[in-house]
Scaffold this motif. Structure first.
Motif: not given
Length: 76
Positions: A53-76
């Motif tokens: 939840e605390l991740i900060k995501s930055y996208r340029g103007e060309a990015a159209s859709n910001k993904p929704e943040k899920p409750e929890q993720f395991t990243m690989f």
């Protein structure tokens, strides 16, 4: 193989999967470890829902859709 295990591609070479418990996350990580090719390298990171939840995501103007943040993720 990661997609077959239910992972979603977050960006090129970064995949994420929600797990309801640490035990489930460990089991999935072990499955991933068995799939790594002899010359491959995989790092597994575990995030709690609060940490994700605390991740900060930055996208340029060309990015159209910001993904929704899920409750929890395991990243690989």
């Amino acid at each position: 193989d990661l997609l077959d295990l239910g992972f979603e591609m977050v960006q090129f070479s970064v995949y994420a999967k929600y797990c309801k418990s640490k035990e489930k996350a460990d089991a999935i990580a072990n499955k991933v470890g068995r799939l790594v090719p002899a010359d491959g390298k995989v790092d597994v990171l575990f995030f709690t829902d609060k940490q994700y939840e605390l991740i900060k995501s930055y996208r340029g103007e060309a990015a159209s859709n910001k993904p929704e943040k899920p409750e929890q993720f395991t990243m690989f």
